[in-house]
Design an enzyme around this catalytic site. Structure first.
Site, PDB file in Angstrom:
ATOM      1  N   ASP A  36      -9.770  -1.987   7.648  1.00  0.00           N
ATOM      2  CA  ASP A  36      -8.421  -2.407   8.038  1.00  0.00           C
ATOM      3  C   ASP A  36      -8.511  -3.329   9.253  1.00  0.00           C
ATOM      4  O   ASP A  36      -9.325  -3.099  10.150  1.00  0.00           O
ATOM      5  CB  ASP A  36      -7.554  -1.197   8.374  1.00  0.00           C
ATOM      6  CG  ASP A  36      -7.230  -0.351   7.155  1.00  0.00           C
ATOM      7  OD1 ASP A  36      -7.372  -0.861   6.031  1.00  0.00           O
ATOM      8  OD2 ASP A  36      -6.846   0.820   7.325  1.00  0.00           O
TER       9      ASP A  36
ATOM     10  N   ARG B  58      -0.785   7.547  -8.449  1.00  0.00           N
ATOM     11  CA  ARG B  58      -0.869   8.017  -7.061  1.00  0.00           C
ATOM     12  C   ARG B  58      -0.008   7.127  -6.180  1.00  0.00           C
ATOM     13  O   ARG B  58      -0.032   5.904  -6.291  1.00  0.00           O
ATOM     14  CB  ARG B  58      -2.328   7.975  -6.602  1.00  0.00           C
ATOM     15  CG  ARG B  58      -2.559   8.332  -5.134  1.00  0.00           C
ATOM     16  CD  ARG B  58      -4.060   8.379  -4.841  1.00  0.00           C
ATOM     17  NE  ARG B  58      -4.337   8.639  -3.434  1.00  0.00           N
ATOM     18  CZ  ARG B  58      -4.561   7.702  -2.527  1.00  0.00           C
ATOM     19  NH1 ARG B  58      -4.528   6.424  -2.865  1.00  0.00           N
ATOM     20  NH2 ARG B  58      -4.822   8.022  -1.271  1.00  0.00           N
TER      21      ARG B  58
ATOM     22  N   HIS C 204     -13.151  -2.208   1.817  1.00  0.00           N
ATOM     23  CA  HIS C 204     -12.668  -3.044   2.909  1.00  0.00           C
ATOM     24  C   HIS C 204     -12.549  -2.218   4.181  1.00  0.00           C
ATOM     25  O   HIS C 204     -12.637  -0.996   4.148  1.00  0.00           O
ATOM     26  CB  HIS C 204     -11.292  -3.637   2.566  1.00  0.00           C
ATOM     27  CG  HIS C 204     -10.205  -2.605   2.484  1.00  0.00           C
ATOM     28  ND1 HIS C 204     -10.089  -1.730   1.417  1.00  0.00           N
ATOM     29  CD2 HIS C 204      -9.188  -2.285   3.342  1.00  0.00           C
ATOM     30  CE1 HIS C 204      -9.063  -0.928   1.618  1.00  0.00           C
ATOM     31  NE2 HIS C 204      -8.490  -1.239   2.785  1.00  0.00           N
TER      32      HIS C 204
ATOM     33  N   HIS D  53     -13.525   1.704   3.404  1.00  0.00           N
ATOM     34  CA  HIS D  53     -12.900   2.610   2.450  1.00  0.00           C
ATOM     35  C   HIS D  53     -12.420   1.834   1.236  1.00  0.00           C
ATOM     36  O   HIS D  53     -12.362   0.595   1.243  1.00  0.00           O
ATOM     37  CB  HIS D  53     -11.740   3.387   3.097  1.00  0.00           C
ATOM     38  CG  HIS D  53     -10.713   2.541   3.766  1.00  0.00           C
ATOM     39  ND1 HIS D  53     -10.941   1.850   4.947  1.00  0.00           N
ATOM     40  CD2 HIS D  53      -9.426   2.250   3.434  1.00  0.00           C
ATOM     41  CE1 HIS D  53      -9.859   1.187   5.308  1.00  0.00           C
ATOM     42  NE2 HIS D  53      -8.923   1.407   4.394  1.00  0.00           N
TER      43      HIS D  53
END
Length: 350
Positions: free
Chosen positions: A229, A294, A227, A284
């Protein structure tokens, strides 16, 4: 009680694939990928915020060629970054039911989500596909109203206090970078509204993500799929020891390895539109780790919802209009789909 949402608990039961390689091809392919990642990772631009006046051309090139960069000497105390990571882990270790109830009655200031990173303005999950399409859970905080959030959980209240302090640094960094980018692009003469309308710190939103580990991570899906941002700028603080972020560079996916006391800055869709495509909103995604969960903390900042964004390649639109279109696409298809391309001038009849 189980801390993971029900849709993510299957990850605990996946078994790691056999490590014996009969033909050698897989091992070599992994090494080739690691070498490629290393080569690209070393080339990721590094910008020094304290020396920004001397790094104008470097910053400009990073936004044109990469759409993201590492930021050092950002002025955020390392102790604060470490406290945020530690406290986030503490909050996520709470039971799913406790986390689910933790933001009740506070949806405009804070919300808990899982299975999708797409949320409505009120903080509820927005998806057109299965709830477990993304292997992630998280909290979303409206930084303009963070002081009004009154959690009943001591762990969450401790985290809120840290976020309040962190938010002041994020606003400073985002504003400083944006002003420098506007100068570099010579945009100010073309903007019809005050500069603060195009990057409005009151719109700042922090998402705190937890990506569970899975021994067989290649077969179970993505933490977050590919996607861009929707923001003007995004500021990411990664876990110092667990990688997962991948960016698209020269049509190749490259792992961005974490470096302590370093932030990642992403150019978002609104900055791409303001720059008339001079700067690019980087694609990303997030891969989950085989061995360790994480935690990442990302700040997104947007224009004032009603201010008009216009450039030679885009017809006039507001962020509110852009967000409504993206949310419509996600409801109908489960994905962001076209994003900025819907607002290009050559699509005016669509």
């Amino acid at each position: 009680m189980e801390s993971l949402p029900p849709s993510l608990r299957h990850l605990n039961h996946h078994q790691a694939p056999p490590t014996i390689n009969h033909n050698g091809n897989s091992t070599n392919a992994t090494k080739d990928k690691d070498n490629q990642d290393q080569e690209y990772d070393l080339a990721v631009p590094i910008i020094d915020l304290q020396s920004l006046s001397h790094e104008k051309s470097k910053l400009d090139e990073a936004c044109k060629e990469w759409g993201f960069f590492r930021l050092v000497n950002h002025g955020i105390p390392l102790t604060l970054l470490n406290q945020l990571q530690d406290q986030a882990k503490q909050v996520f270790s709470l039971s799913f039911e406790t986390k689910q109830a933790s933001c009740n009655g506070n949806s405009n200031t804070a919300s808990y989500f899982w299975g999708t990173p797409a949320l409505t303005t009120s903080g509820t999950a927005l998806t057109g596909g299965p709830q477990d399409a993304h292997l992630v859970e998280g909290f979303s905080f409206s930084m303009g109203q963070i002081s009004q959030f009154q959690p009943q959980l001591p762990d969450l209240e401790s985290f809120r206090l840290l976020l309040e302090e962190y938010g002041k640094h994020l606003s400073r960094i985002a504003t400083t970078l944006f002003e420098e980018l506007v100068k570099s692009l010579e945009l100010k003469k073309n903007l019809l509204d005050p500069l603060s309308s195009y990057l409005d710190v009151n719109t700042g939103n922090v998402r705190v993500y937890r990506y569970p580990s899975c021994p067989d991570s290649n077969d179970v899906g993505w933490g977050i799929n590919e996607h861009t941002d929707s923001s003007v700028l995004s500021i990411l603080s990664q876990d110092d020891h667990v990688s997962g972020l991948e960016v698209l560079k020269d049509n190749k996916w490259v792992t961005v390895k974490p470096i302590p006391n370093t932030l990642i800055i992403n150019i978002g869709d609104m900055m791409q539109a303001l720059s008339d495509d001079t700067y690019k909103s980087v694609f990303h995604r997030v891969k989950i780790n085989n061995n360790r969960e994480r935690i990442s903390i990302c700040y997104f900042v947007f224009p004032d919802g009603d201010v008009k964004i216009e450039s030679s390649k885009y017809k006039p639109f507001s962020y509110n209009e852009f967000r409504a279109q993206v949310q419509k696409d996600i409801k109908e298809t489960g994905n962001k789909v076209a994003g900025l391309s819907r607002f290009r001038r050559n699509n005016e009849d669509n």
